[in-house]
Motif scaffolding. Structure first.
Motif, PDB file in Angstrom:
ATOM      1  N   ARG A  67       0.818  -1.216   0.000  1.00 37.95           N
ATOM      2  CA  ARG A  67       0.000   0.000   0.000  1.00 37.95           C
ATOM      3  C   ARG A  67       0.853   1.269   0.000  1.00 37.95           C
ATOM      4  O   ARG A  67       0.607   2.179  -0.768  1.00 37.95           O
ATOM      5  CB  ARG A  67      -0.932  -0.004   1.211  1.00 37.95           C
ATOM      6  N   CYS A  79      -7.581   2.927  -0.827  1.00 39.14           N
ATOM      7  CA  CYS A  79      -8.406   1.719  -0.746  1.00 39.14           C
ATOM      8  C   CYS A  79      -9.200   1.505  -2.033  1.00 39.14           C
ATOM      9  O   CYS A  79      -9.439   0.368  -2.433  1.00 39.14           O
ATOM     10  CB  CYS A  79      -9.315   1.768   0.473  1.00 39.14           C
ATOM     11  N   ASN A 102      -0.153  -3.214   4.862  1.00 34.36           N
ATOM     12  CA  ASN A 102      -0.902  -2.007   5.199  1.00 34.36           C
ATOM     13  C   ASN A 102      -0.088  -1.048   6.072  1.00 34.36           C
ATOM     14  O   ASN A 102      -0.615  -0.073   6.582  1.00 34.36           O
ATOM     15  CB  ASN A 102      -2.196  -2.415   5.911  1.00 34.36           C
ATOM     16  N   GLY A 105      -0.503   2.694   6.374  1.00 30.51           N
ATOM     17  CA  GLY A 105      -1.789   3.002   5.767  1.00 30.51           C
ATOM     18  C   GLY A 105      -2.946   2.965   6.739  1.00 30.51           C
ATOM     19  O   GLY A 105      -4.076   3.282   6.371  1.00 30.51           O
ATOM     20  N   GLU A 106      -2.670   2.557   7.966  1.00 31.81           N
ATOM     21  CA  GLU A 106      -3.742   2.417   8.933  1.00 31.81           C
ATOM     22  C   GLU A 106      -4.375   3.770   9.255  1.00 31.81           C
ATOM     23  O   GLU A 106      -3.681   4.757   9.473  1.00 31.81           O
ATOM     24  CB  GLU A 106      -3.223   1.806  10.244  1.00 31.81           C
ATOM     25  N   PHE A 107      -5.677   3.801   9.251  1.00 33.55           N
ATOM     26  CA  PHE A 107      -6.470   4.945   9.702  1.00 33.55           C
ATOM     27  C   PHE A 107      -6.294   6.202   8.857  1.00 33.55           C
ATOM     28  O   PHE A 107      -6.565   7.291   9.329  1.00 33.55           O
ATOM     29  CB  PHE A 107      -6.176   5.269  11.172  1.00 33.55           C
ATOM     30  N   GLU A 109      -7.833   6.491   5.861  1.00 38.89           N
ATOM     31  CA  GLU A 109      -9.079   6.591   5.108  1.00 38.89           C
ATOM     32  C   GLU A 109     -10.203   6.019   5.971  1.00 38.89           C
ATOM     33  O   GLU A 109      -9.958   5.358   6.972  1.00 38.89           O
ATOM     34  CB  GLU A 109      -9.005   5.790   3.808  1.00 38.89           C
ATOM     35  N   GLU A 112     -10.568   0.276   5.269  1.00 35.46           N
ATOM     36  CA  GLU A 112      -9.297  -0.451   5.279  1.00 35.46           C
ATOM     37  C   GLU A 112      -9.354  -1.457   4.128  1.00 35.46           C
ATOM     38  O   GLU A 112     -10.441  -1.786   3.625  1.00 35.46           O
ATOM     39  CB  GLU A 112      -9.100  -1.161   6.621  1.00 35.46           C
ATOM     40  N   PRO A 113      -8.203  -1.966   3.680  1.00 36.05           N
ATOM     41  CA  PRO A 113      -8.190  -2.860   2.515  1.00 36.05           C
ATOM     42  C   PRO A 113      -9.068  -4.100   2.628  1.00 36.05           C
ATOM     43  O   PRO A 113      -9.582  -4.582   1.620  1.00 36.05           O
ATOM     44  CB  PRO A 113      -6.709  -3.229   2.388  1.00 36.05           C
ATOM     45  N   THR A 114      -9.295  -4.602   3.833  1.00 34.00           N
ATOM     46  CA  THR A 114     -10.171  -5.771   3.980  1.00 34.00           C
ATOM     47  C   THR A 114     -11.617  -5.445   3.645  1.00 34.00           C
ATOM     48  O   THR A 114     -12.410  -6.344   3.381  1.00 34.00           O
ATOM     49  CB  THR A 114     -10.086  -6.337   5.408  1.00 34.00           C
ATOM     50  N   GLN A 115     -11.960  -4.174   3.634  1.00 35.46           N
ATOM     51  CA  GLN A 115     -13.327  -3.772   3.299  1.00 35.46           C
ATOM     52  C   GLN A 115     -13.525  -3.594   1.794  1.00 35.46           C
ATOM     53  O   GLN A 115     -14.650  -3.348   1.355  1.00 35.46           O
ATOM     54  CB  GLN A 115     -13.681  -2.477   4.025  1.00 35.46           C
ATOM     55  N   ILE A 121      -4.549  -8.363   5.783  1.00 39.02           N
ATOM     56  CA  ILE A 121      -3.711  -7.174   5.889  1.00 39.02           C
ATOM     57  C   ILE A 121      -2.736  -7.399   7.033  1.00 39.02           C
ATOM     58  O   ILE A 121      -3.017  -8.141   7.976  1.00 39.02           O
ATOM     59  CB  ILE A 121      -4.503  -5.864   6.115  1.00 39.02           C
TER      60      ILE A 121
END
Length: 170
Positions: A67, A79, A102, A105-107, A109, A112-115, A121
């Protein structure tokens, strides 16, 4: 497993991870007979047609997405962009696990990529939003299947996420 291939959909992984994948030292994935291929980014973005072609091969078991830009000269992926890659990979190879590094990349957006389709991740919250969130230094999250598969490599064969130096955060 031996004969399986990891496909990086975002060019080469960062240096230390490449040692884990393709290095000649003891314990690398290469030493266990796991192959590696990569698809170069195109104009700083994932090359979806090239990813579809590469991911559609039956030996590809894991598709890796980095990411953050790391040390590369490109923007970090959103994302939305990750979701486009996930959709394309799942259509080309429904059995492949999509894993997103990730880290950093946390928090950043709402999602998160799993969504948006990533199966797994991983990151290191110990150095990012505040050192106390992942006391063991990192995290994995995702689908039950993907987390279980990772867990069997995280600890001991046949034990999975039942034990380990996780400080009770499994």
């Amino acid at each position: 497993k031996t004969g399986d291939v990891v496909l990086s959909a975002t060019g080469p992984a960062y240096d230390t991870l490449m040692n884990t994948i393709t290095g000649d030292m003891a314990g690398s994935m290469k030493q266990y007979g796991i192959g590696y291929r990569q698809v170069e980014m195109k104009d700083g973005l994932p090359d979806i047609p090239a990813i579809v072609e590469a991911a559609g091969k039956p030996d590809v078991k894991l598709v890796f997405i980095q990411r953050s830009k790391g040390y590369a000269v490109r923007e970090s992926l959103s994302c939305e962009q990750i979701g486009e890659v996930c959709t394309a990979v799942h259509q080309a190879n429904p059995e492949a696990v999509i894993m997103v590094d990730n880290c950093y990349g946390e928090f950043v957006e709402e999602l998160e990529p799993t969504q948006v389709g990533a199966d797994l991740i991983a990151g290191s919250l110990i150095k990012n939003p505040g050192g106390g969130m992942a006391e063991s230094g990192g995290y994995i999250a995702g689908t039950k299947r993907a987390v279980e598969l990772a867990g069997y490599r995280f600890t001991a064969v046949g034990v999975g996420l039942e034990i380990g130096a996780s400080l009770g955060q499994n």
